[in-house]
Design a protein around this motif. Structure first.
Motif, PDB file in Angstrom:
ATOM      1  N   ALA A 107       0.817  -1.215   0.000  1.00 61.37           N
ATOM      2  CA  ALA A 107       0.000   0.000   0.000  1.00 61.37           C
ATOM      3  C   ALA A 107       0.851   1.265   0.000  1.00 61.37           C
ATOM      4  CB  ALA A 107      -0.928  -0.007   1.218  1.00 61.37           C
ATOM      5  N   GLY A 108       1.845   1.322   0.885  1.00 63.14           N
ATOM      6  CA  GLY A 108       2.676   2.518   0.972  1.00 63.14           C
ATOM      7  C   GLY A 108       3.525   2.739  -0.263  1.00 63.14           C
ATOM      8  N   LEU A 109       4.115   1.660  -0.771  1.00 62.64           N
ATOM      9  CA  LEU A 109       4.958   1.761  -1.958  1.00 62.64           C
ATOM     10  C   LEU A 109       4.135   2.200  -3.168  1.00 62.64           C
ATOM     11  CD1 LEU A 109       7.669   1.339  -3.369  1.00 62.64           C
ATOM     12  CD2 LEU A 109       7.052  -1.064  -3.680  1.00 62.64           C
ATOM     13  N   GLY A 110       2.947   1.610  -3.321  1.00 62.84           N
ATOM     14  CA  GLY A 110       2.092   1.984  -4.439  1.00 62.84           C
ATOM     15  C   GLY A 110       1.690   3.448  -4.369  1.00 62.84           C
ATOM     16  N   ALA A 111       1.369   3.926  -3.169  1.00 65.74           N
ATOM     17  CA  ALA A 111       0.988   5.326  -3.014  1.00 65.74           C
ATOM     18  C   ALA A 111       2.153   6.251  -3.332  1.00 65.74           C
ATOM     19  CB  ALA A 111       0.491   5.580  -1.588  1.00 65.74           C
ATOM     20  N   LEU A 112       3.364   5.827  -2.985  1.00 65.58           N
ATOM     21  CA  LEU A 112       4.534   6.654  -3.267  1.00 65.58           C
ATOM     22  C   LEU A 112       4.750   6.806  -4.769  1.00 65.58           C
ATOM     23  CD1 LEU A 112       6.828   8.158  -1.848  1.00 65.58           C
ATOM     24  CD2 LEU A 112       8.191   6.087  -1.993  1.00 65.58           C
ATOM     25  N   VAL A 113       4.641   5.700  -5.498  1.00 65.56           N
ATOM     26  CA  VAL A 113       4.782   5.749  -6.957  1.00 65.56           C
ATOM     27  C   VAL A 113       3.653   6.575  -7.568  1.00 65.56           C
ATOM     28  CG1 VAL A 113       4.803   4.384  -9.076  1.00 65.56           C
ATOM     29  CG2 VAL A 113       5.966   3.534  -7.045  1.00 65.56           C
ATOM     30  N   LEU A 114       2.433   6.314  -7.103  1.00 64.67           N
ATOM     31  CA  LEU A 114       1.258   7.004  -7.647  1.00 64.67           C
ATOM     32  C   LEU A 114       1.406   8.513  -7.544  1.00 64.67           C
ATOM     33  CD1 LEU A 114      -1.813   6.675  -8.604  1.00 64.67           C
ATOM     34  CD2 LEU A 114      -2.350   7.083  -6.199  1.00 64.67           C
ATOM     35  N   PHE A 115       1.687   9.000  -6.348  1.00 62.35           N
ATOM     36  CA  PHE A 115       1.680  10.443  -6.156  1.00 62.35           C
ATOM     37  C   PHE A 115       2.973  11.108  -6.599  1.00 62.35           C
ATOM     38  CE2 PHE A 115      -1.869   9.157  -3.495  1.00 62.35           C
ATOM     39  CZ  PHE A 115      -2.827  10.043  -3.960  1.00 62.35           C
ATOM     40  N   GLY A 116       4.013  10.316  -6.811  1.00 62.35           N
ATOM     41  CA  GLY A 116       5.176  10.860  -7.496  1.00 62.35           C
ATOM     42  C   GLY A 116       4.827  11.194  -8.941  1.00 62.35           C
ATOM     43  N   PHE A 267      -2.600  -2.172   9.556  1.00 64.77           N
ATOM     44  CA  PHE A 267      -3.709  -3.040   9.178  1.00 64.77           C
ATOM     45  C   PHE A 267      -3.307  -4.247   8.321  1.00 64.77           C
ATOM     46  CE2 PHE A 267      -5.619   1.219   9.758  1.00 64.77           C
ATOM     47  CZ  PHE A 267      -6.498   0.914  10.786  1.00 64.77           C
ATOM     48  N   LEU A 268      -2.194  -4.135   7.594  1.00 65.48           N
ATOM     49  CA  LEU A 268      -1.806  -5.213   6.683  1.00 65.48           C
ATOM     50  C   LEU A 268      -0.476  -5.864   7.039  1.00 65.48           C
ATOM     51  CD1 LEU A 268      -2.750  -3.441   3.313  1.00 65.48           C
ATOM     52  CD2 LEU A 268      -4.158  -4.973   4.706  1.00 65.48           C
ATOM     53  N   GLY A 269       0.208  -5.347   8.044  1.00 60.74           N
ATOM     54  CA  GLY A 269       1.487  -5.927   8.447  1.00 60.74           C
ATOM     55  C   GLY A 269       2.594  -5.754   7.426  1.00 60.74           C
ATOM     56  N   GLU A 270       2.540  -4.685   6.632  1.00 61.51           N
ATOM     57  CA  GLU A 270       3.545  -4.466   5.594  1.00 61.51           C
ATOM     58  C   GLU A 270       4.806  -3.851   6.180  1.00 61.51           C
ATOM     59  OE1 GLU A 270       0.383  -3.662   1.916  1.00 61.51           O
ATOM     60  OE2 GLU A 270       1.643  -2.042   2.677  1.00 61.51           O
ATOM     61  N   PRO A 271       5.997  -4.309   5.733  1.00 64.17           N
ATOM     62  CA  PRO A 271       7.253  -3.748   6.244  1.00 64.17           C
ATOM     63  C   PRO A 271       7.627  -2.466   5.507  1.00 64.17           C
ATOM     64  CG  PRO A 271       7.739  -5.479   4.673  1.00 64.17           C
ATOM     65  CD  PRO A 271       6.222  -5.428   4.799  1.00 64.17           C
ATOM     66  N   THR A 273      10.732  -0.889   3.843  1.00 60.41           N
ATOM     67  CA  THR A 273      12.076  -1.226   3.387  1.00 60.41           C
ATOM     68  C   THR A 273      12.972   0.005   3.377  1.00 60.41           C
ATOM     69  OG1 THR A 273      11.556  -0.800   1.057  1.00 60.41           O
ATOM     70  CG2 THR A 273      11.081  -3.014   1.907  1.00 60.41           C
ATOM     71  N   LEU A 274      14.284  -0.239   3.290  1.00 59.41           N
ATOM     72  CA  LEU A 274      15.240   0.863   3.226  1.00 59.41           C
ATOM     73  C   LEU A 274      15.024   1.686   1.961  1.00 59.41           C
ATOM     74  CD1 LEU A 274      17.740   2.346   4.272  1.00 59.41           C
ATOM     75  CD2 LEU A 274      19.166   0.660   3.077  1.00 59.41           C
ATOM     76  N   ARG A 275      14.718   1.030   0.846  1.00 59.16           N
ATOM     77  CA  ARG A 275      14.460   1.741  -0.408  1.00 59.16           C
ATOM     78  C   ARG A 275      13.281   2.707  -0.231  1.00 59.16           C
ATOM     79  NH1 ARG A 275      15.036   0.230  -6.033  1.00 59.16           N
ATOM     80  NH2 ARG A 275      15.767  -1.806  -5.350  1.00 59.16           N
ATOM     81  N   PHE A 276      12.227   2.207   0.404  1.00 59.96           N
ATOM     82  CA  PHE A 276      11.062   3.066   0.629  1.00 59.96           C
ATOM     83  C   PHE A 276      11.427   4.231   1.547  1.00 59.96           C
ATOM     84  CE2 PHE A 276       7.381   4.569   2.852  1.00 59.96           C
ATOM     85  CZ  PHE A 276       6.393   4.597   1.898  1.00 59.96           C
ATOM     86  N   ALA A 277      12.195   3.955   2.603  1.00 65.10           N
ATOM     87  CA  ALA A 277      12.557   5.003   3.551  1.00 65.10           C
ATOM     88  C   ALA A 277      13.342   6.118   2.864  1.00 65.10           C
ATOM     89  CB  ALA A 277      13.368   4.413   4.705  1.00 65.10           C
ATOM     90  N   LEU A 278      14.319   5.751   2.023  1.00 63.37           N
ATOM     91  CA  LEU A 278      15.115   6.754   1.317  1.00 63.37           C
ATOM     92  C   LEU A 278      14.247   7.543   0.337  1.00 63.37           C
ATOM     93  CD1 LEU A 278      18.389   4.708   0.613  1.00 63.37           C
ATOM     94  CD2 LEU A 278      18.036   6.506   2.332  1.00 63.37           C
ATOM     95  N   SER A 279      13.366   6.839  -0.363  1.00 65.15           N
ATOM     96  CA  SER A 279      12.469   7.518  -1.302  1.00 65.15           C
ATOM     97  C   SER A 279      11.537   8.473  -0.564  1.00 65.15           C
ATOM     98  CB  SER A 279      11.645   6.492  -2.084  1.00 65.15           C
ATOM     99  OG  SER A 279      12.478   5.670  -2.872  1.00 65.15           O
ATOM    100  N   ALA A 280      11.040   8.028   0.588  1.00 68.73           N
ATOM    101  CA  ALA A 280      10.136   8.863   1.366  1.00 68.73           C
ATOM    102  C   ALA A 280      10.835  10.133   1.853  1.00 68.73           C
ATOM    103  CB  ALA A 280       9.585   8.081   2.554  1.00 68.73           C
ATOM    104  N   VAL A 281      12.104  10.000   2.269  1.00 76.54           N
ATOM    105  CA  VAL A 281      12.858  11.172   2.722  1.00 76.54           C
ATOM    106  C   VAL A 281      12.978  12.187   1.586  1.00 76.54           C
ATOM    107  CG1 VAL A 281      15.146  11.977   3.394  1.00 76.54           C
ATOM    108  CG2 VAL A 281      14.128  10.020   4.552  1.00 76.54           C
ATOM    109  N   LEU A 282      13.313  11.708   0.391  1.00 75.24           N
ATOM    110  CA  LEU A 282      13.453  12.612  -0.750  1.00 75.24           C
ATOM    111  C   LEU A 282      12.126  13.278  -1.101  1.00 75.24           C
ATOM    112  CD1 LEU A 282      15.795  10.486  -3.048  1.00 75.24           C
ATOM    113  CD2 LEU A 282      16.374  12.640  -1.922  1.00 75.24           C
ATOM    114  N   ILE A 283      11.078  12.483  -1.190  1.00 73.58           N
ATOM    115  CA  ILE A 283       9.790  13.031  -1.627  1.00 73.58           C
ATOM    116  C   ILE A 283       9.183  13.937  -0.562  1.00 73.58           C
ATOM    117  CG2 ILE A 283       7.402  12.393  -2.148  1.00 73.58           C
ATOM    118  CD1 ILE A 283       8.403  10.149  -3.817  1.00 73.58           C
TER     119      ILE A 283
END
Length: 302
Positions: A107-116, A267-271, A273-283
């Motif tokens: 869910a989080g990764l998809g939202a990051l790509v979507l709104f980017g 709600f979904l137990g999703e982890p 990841t480091l890739r997501f964390a770095l992307s989130a910091v940038l965005i």
């Protein structure tokens, strides 16, 4: 004396203007939470709800159309009047690609790509329409693009290329839908018409996908996504869009992935990841720079 009186009158109206500004900010916050909830509800339906992307898309659009049609009818309006071909088409493409990509994306990764992708689309649209973003909005946008590019670097935790492409396409469609919304008529009626005309396309998409009969849990999640977080959420979004510059709206939406990530973890137990964390910091860093350093005073509104 006249000058002094003028200042007193201005001071009397200042709390009212501040209240309107806070109401606008609160409405935007509710909308952003609704956007994030759509990612969580869709992912939950596809993973554990026993429903496929075609059926989820169809039920989401139909239930959204039903909810909005009732609200417009209660106001004495006709739900099929309003909207636009561009709004209907972009809404369907967004919803169909969104559901299909979430088969394999968190869910989080998809939202990051979507709104980017939304950010890039709305920035481009704003420039074409004559808006001239300041330096910090450009810097914020560049950081957001860098975060999106990081997700596309091959690696063990990178999403499949086809899912990444679909979610980017969904983001482009949503960006176009938002740009259209800034020039639409009455927000509730325009949103209702777009959903009403997109619903048959969703039903056709479900037929083409040829999926198993959906389970009750998946149907319930799709209805919640359509009637509440999509239908009502998008009507509120169309309401606030005319009061925002396109670049402001684009940057504000980049906070959605963080909300979706939190929802996915809870709600979904999703982890995360480091890739997501770095992307989130940038965005999210880009959002902070673009909205805080490049901000203008929010326009007054109801």
């Amino acid at each position: 004396m006249l000058r002094e009186g003028h200042l007193n009158v201005s001071g009397a109206f200042r709390p009212i203007c501040q209240k309107k500004g806070m109401r606008l900010i609160l409405t935007i916050l509710i909308v952003l939470i609704a956007f994030a909830a759509n990612s969580v509800l869709t992912r939950a339906g596809l993973v554990a709800g026993g429903i496929g992307p075609g059926d989820f898309t169809a039920i989401r659009l139909v239930s959204g159309a039903g909810m909005l049609a009732i609200l417009v009818a209660l106001q004495g309006g006709r739900p099929w009047e309003g909207g636009s071909l561009a709004g209907t088409g972009s809404l369907f493409v967004y919803a169909a690609a969104f559901s299909t990509a979430y088969i394999v994306m968190d869910a989080g990764l998809g939202a990051l790509v979507l709104f980017g992708a939304v950010q890039v689309t709305m920035f481009a649209g704003a420039i074409m329409q004559g808006e001239r973003p300041g330096l910090w909005r450009w810097v914020g946008s560049a950081l957001g693009l860098a975060g999106l590019a990081l997700l596309g670097v091959p690696g063990a935790d990178a999403p499949p290329v086809w899912a990444l492409a679909l979610m980017i396409g969904s983001g482009v469609a949503w960006g176009l839908y938002s740009l259209v919304g800034a020039r639409s008529g009455p927000p509730l009626r325009a949103t209702a018409a777009n959903f009403l005309w997109a619903a048959p396309l969703g039903l056709l998409f479900a037929v083409i996908m040829v999926e198993d009969v959906p389970q009750a849990a998946g149907i319930a999640l799709a209805v919640a996504s359509g009637a509440v977080t999509s239908g009502l959420g998008y009507a509120l979004w169309y309401r606030v869009l005319p009061r925002l510059e396109a670049t402001q709206a684009a940057l504000a939406q980049l906070t959605v992935p963080l909300i979706a990530l939190a929802g996915g973890m809870v709600f979904l137990g999703e982890p995360a990841t480091l890739r997501f964390a770095l992307s989130a910091v940038l965005i999210l860093g880009g959002v902070a720079l673009g909205l805080l350093l490049g901000r203008k005073k929010l326009p007054d509104g109801d």
